[in-house]
Design a protein around this motif. Structure first.
Motif, PDB file in Angstrom:
ATOM      1  N   VAL A 239      53.976  31.322 -72.891  1.00  0.00           N
ATOM      2  CA  VAL A 239      54.013  31.278 -71.431  1.00  0.00           C
ATOM      3  C   VAL A 239      53.289  30.033 -70.906  1.00  0.00           C
ATOM      4  CG1 VAL A 239      53.373  32.480 -69.310  1.00  0.00           C
ATOM      5  CG2 VAL A 239      54.237  33.779 -71.272  1.00  0.00           C
ATOM      6  N   ALA A 240      52.086  29.798 -71.389  1.00  0.00           N
ATOM      7  CA  ALA A 240      51.306  28.600 -71.039  1.00  0.00           C
ATOM      8  C   ALA A 240      51.131  28.443 -69.533  1.00  0.00           C
ATOM      9  CB  ALA A 240      51.963  27.357 -71.642  1.00  0.00           C
ATOM     10  N   GLU A 241      50.650  29.477 -68.914  1.00  0.00           N
ATOM     11  CA  GLU A 241      50.456  29.497 -67.454  1.00  0.00           C
ATOM     12  C   GLU A 241      49.602  28.349 -66.929  1.00  0.00           C
ATOM     13  OE1 GLU A 241      48.814  33.304 -66.401  1.00  0.00           O
ATOM     14  OE2 GLU A 241      50.791  34.211 -66.253  1.00  0.00           O
ATOM     15  N   CYS A 242      48.587  27.965 -67.665  1.00  0.00           N
ATOM     16  CA  CYS A 242      47.659  26.944 -67.163  1.00  0.00           C
ATOM     17  C   CYS A 242      48.076  25.529 -67.542  1.00  0.00           C
ATOM     18  CB  CYS A 242      46.240  27.230 -67.630  1.00  0.00           C
ATOM     19  SG  CYS A 242      45.913  26.783 -69.351  1.00  0.00           S
ATOM     20  N   GLY A 243      49.156  25.400 -68.270  1.00  0.00           N
ATOM     21  CA  GLY A 243      49.645  24.066 -68.617  1.00  0.00           C
ATOM     22  C   GLY A 243      48.815  23.345 -69.658  1.00  0.00           C
ATOM     23  N   GLY A 244      47.962  24.067 -70.351  1.00  0.00           N
ATOM     24  CA  GLY A 244      47.198  23.456 -71.437  1.00  0.00           C
ATOM     25  C   GLY A 244      45.764  23.144 -71.098  1.00  0.00           C
ATOM     26  N   SER A 245      45.262  23.676 -69.980  1.00  0.00           N
ATOM     27  CA  SER A 245      43.886  23.374 -69.600  1.00  0.00           C
ATOM     28  C   SER A 245      42.883  24.397 -70.124  1.00  0.00           C
ATOM     29  CB  SER A 245      43.768  23.234 -68.083  1.00  0.00           C
ATOM     30  OG  SER A 245      44.121  24.447 -67.454  1.00  0.00           O
TER      31      SER A 245
ATOM     32  N   SER B 271      42.677  27.722 -69.932  1.00  0.00           N
ATOM     33  CA  SER B 271      42.147  28.711 -68.999  1.00  0.00           C
ATOM     34  C   SER B 271      43.052  29.923 -68.820  1.00  0.00           C
ATOM     35  CB  SER B 271      41.883  28.057 -67.635  1.00  0.00           C
ATOM     36  OG  SER B 271      43.062  27.498 -67.116  1.00  0.00           O
ATOM     37  N   CYS B 272      44.045  30.106 -69.713  1.00  0.00           N
ATOM     38  CA  CYS B 272      44.934  31.256 -69.500  1.00  0.00           C
ATOM     39  C   CYS B 272      45.118  32.138 -70.740  1.00  0.00           C
ATOM     40  CB  CYS B 272      46.301  30.793 -68.996  1.00  0.00           C
ATOM     41  SG  CYS B 272      47.328  29.991 -70.246  1.00  0.00           S
ATOM     42  N   ALA B 273      45.063  31.558 -71.909  1.00  0.00           N
ATOM     43  CA  ALA B 273      45.277  32.282 -73.178  1.00  0.00           C
ATOM     44  C   ALA B 273      46.680  32.870 -73.307  1.00  0.00           C
ATOM     45  CB  ALA B 273      44.220  33.362 -73.395  1.00  0.00           C
ATOM     46  N   THR B 274      47.647  32.326 -72.553  1.00  0.00           N
ATOM     47  CA  THR B 274      49.028  32.810 -72.689  1.00  0.00           C
ATOM     48  C   THR B 274      49.853  31.895 -73.596  1.00  0.00           C
ATOM     49  OG1 THR B 274      49.794  31.668 -70.689  1.00  0.00           O
ATOM     50  CG2 THR B 274      48.988  33.936 -70.423  1.00  0.00           C
ATOM     51  N   CYS B 275      49.170  31.142 -74.420  1.00  0.00           N
ATOM     52  CA  CYS B 275      49.847  30.299 -75.413  1.00  0.00           C
ATOM     53  C   CYS B 275      49.412  30.719 -76.808  1.00  0.00           C
ATOM     54  CB  CYS B 275      49.537  28.826 -75.169  1.00  0.00           C
ATOM     55  SG  CYS B 275      47.767  28.468 -75.335  1.00  0.00           S
ATOM     56  N   HIS B 276      48.973  31.963 -76.907  1.00  0.00           N
ATOM     57  CA  HIS B 276      48.446  32.526 -78.160  1.00  0.00           C
ATOM     58  C   HIS B 276      49.517  32.519 -79.257  1.00  0.00           C
ATOM     59  CE1 HIS B 276      46.829  36.558 -80.046  1.00  0.00           C
ATOM     60  NE2 HIS B 276      46.478  35.514 -80.770  1.00  0.00           N
TER      61      HIS B 276
HETATM   62 FE1  FES Z   1      46.629  27.998 -71.055  1.00  0.00          FE
HETATM   63 FE2  FES Z   1      46.753  27.262 -73.631  1.00  0.00          FE
HETATM   64  S1  FES Z   1      48.235  26.938 -72.097  1.00  0.00           S
HETATM   65  S2  FES Z   1      45.139  28.240 -72.601  1.00  0.00           S
END
Ligand code: FES
Length: 106
Positions: free
Chosen positions: A37-43, A45-50
């Protein structure tokens, strides 16, 4: 050229070519790979790229930073020994990585 093989929770596999220096998350998003999902775009802060990294590939990865370690306690699907956040996994020219995406990211 690096490659990443994504296996989803149902066992379906997809291998995509990546660019050196990109993250596994960026590679997934660019190629429309479901399960990231990558909600935060890689910053970080979301943990949806697990993702769960294949055991044989764990040694190829950079050490986990403290922030990633903390964020992994907030994943939707329970953290395992081989859990990483894919936005923190930069691909080297010769990387050939296998990861499994969790059943759910949110
Ligand atoms: Fe949000 Fe990895 S994309 S923590």
């Amino acid at each position: 050229m690096p490659t990443v093989t994504f296996t989803d929770a149902q066992g379906e596999q997809r291998t995509v070519e990546a660019a050196a220096g990109d993250s596994v998350m960026e590679t997934a998003v660019r190629n429309g790979v479901p399960g990231i999902v990558a909600e935060c775009g890689g910053s970080l802060s979301c943990a949806t790229c697990h993702v769960f990294v294949a055991e044989e590939d764990l040694g190829e990865l950079p050490e986990m930073e403290e922030m990633e370690d903390e964020m992994l306690y907030g994943t939707s699907e329970e953290r395992q020994e081989n859990s990483r956040l894919s936005c923190q996994l930069r691909l080297a020219e010769d990387t050939d990585l296998h990861v499994t995406t969790p059943e759910t990211q949110v």
